[in-house]
Design an enzyme around this catalytic site. Structure first.
Site: not given
Length: 330
Positions: A305-307, A279, A146
């Site tokens: 997902g994102h994490f 994500d 990120d």
């Protein structure tokens, strides 16, 4: 001090236990000094919590692994801190030394207010660049997640001779990697009105923070501690305005994508992309795009997902260990 005989016995005992449990023990992945300690000595994979002053910024960081081991510098993203690596670090801190700072404006790093420190990605990178100098890091792998990606790519492009490998976990450097979730932020880039700035305050809420962890992930595997701690950090006085400043400045990262792609083409650092495929912010085409500039880049997707480290830290640690041993130039 353990004798060589002690170490061999420890490995034999540990190997027998692993076999009993139906596990495969890879000798190259286990070091007896991480299993057996004598007296009151501290295992080498223990995490130490430290600070160092870089200009007006007191950088908090986590440090684990042997001091003489190859270094992986882990750079977190929004809205989290080095706390996001709490499960990953102990799994890697035998063969490697793991160093994970909190960026200015995040976690436990103490930085000046907006009147005395301009919160841009240029300045985040300058602070972390100074951090690597203060710790005497001459060669390292970069773990980019990120916001850690635009911070780390600035450092890598400025010091290509220092970077022995890149590990990107939803850390983007290509336009096609930006998902539809960026639309409200793109609107702010086009028109920096107070109305558009205030519209982004919805991103700073508990619901939005929680959704970054849970969207596309197995909720039963996601510890609530992560998003609750991130939200608590976001609630500190002045942090909301810092985050809104960084949302606006992100447009300058996108403008630098061609320069970072040139760095990748010219230097071809060994690159592993381990990507949460669900994500909303950094979508799979961003991972696949690395192959344009580094044809032998290794791309792995996980059903998260994102994490992704919140649900797949063991898989990601295994991928990193294998990749680093085969490809890293440290």
């Amino acid at each position: 001090m353990l004798t060589e005989t002690d170490r061999r016995v420890a490995l034999k005992i540990f190997g027998a236990a692993a076999a009993t449990a139906g596990l495969t023990l890879r000798a190259s992945a286990v070091n007896a000094r991480d299993i057996v300690t004598s007296g009151n000595s501290v295992p080498t994979n223990s995490v130490h919590y430290k600070t160092v002053k870089i200009g007006d910024v007191e950088v908090f960081y986590r440090d684990a692994g042997p001091a003489d081991a190859p270094v992986i510098l882990l750079l977190h993203g929004y809205p989290t801190s080095s706390h996001m690596f709490r499960d990953l670090i102990p799994q890697l801190a035998g063969p490697f030394r793991l160093i994970a700072p909190d960026l200015p404006g995040f976690g436990l790093t103490k930085a000046p207010d907006r009147e005395h420190y301009t919160y841009t990605f240029d300045n985040l990178a300058k602070t972390i660049d100074g951090f690597t100098d203060a710790l005497g890091l001459k060669r390292y792998a970069l773990y980019l997640f990120d916001y850690g990606a635009p911070t780390g790519f600035r450092i890598a492009a400025a010091h290509p001779e220092r970077v022995g490998a890149l590990i990107t976990q939803n850390g983007n450097a290509y336009e096609e990697g930006l998902g539809d979730a960026w639309k409200p932020i793109r609107a702010y880039w086009k028109d920096a009105s107070l109305e558009n700035r205030n519209a982004l305050r919805a991103v700073l809420t508990l619901d939005a923070t929680k959704d970054q962890y849970l969207h596309g992930a197995d909720a039963g595997l996601v510890s609530p501690d992560g998003y609750m701690l991130d939200y608590a950090y976001l609630q500190r006085p002045g942090i909301d305005e810092i985050q809104l400043d960084l949302f606006y400045d992100y447009r300058n990262n996108v403008a630098l994508y061609p320069a970072w792609q040139k760095y990748l083409r010219q230097n071809k650092p060994p690159l592993l992309a381990v990507w949460g495929k669900n994500d909303l912010f950094f979508i799979p085409p961003g991972a696949e795009a690395f192959k344009r500039d580094i044809p032998d880049a290794e791309i792995k997707f996980v059903d998260s997902g994102h994490f992704a480290t919140a649900t797949h830290s063991t898989f990601i640690a295994a991928q990193i260990t294998d990749f680093m041993r085969r490809k890293a130039k440290l």
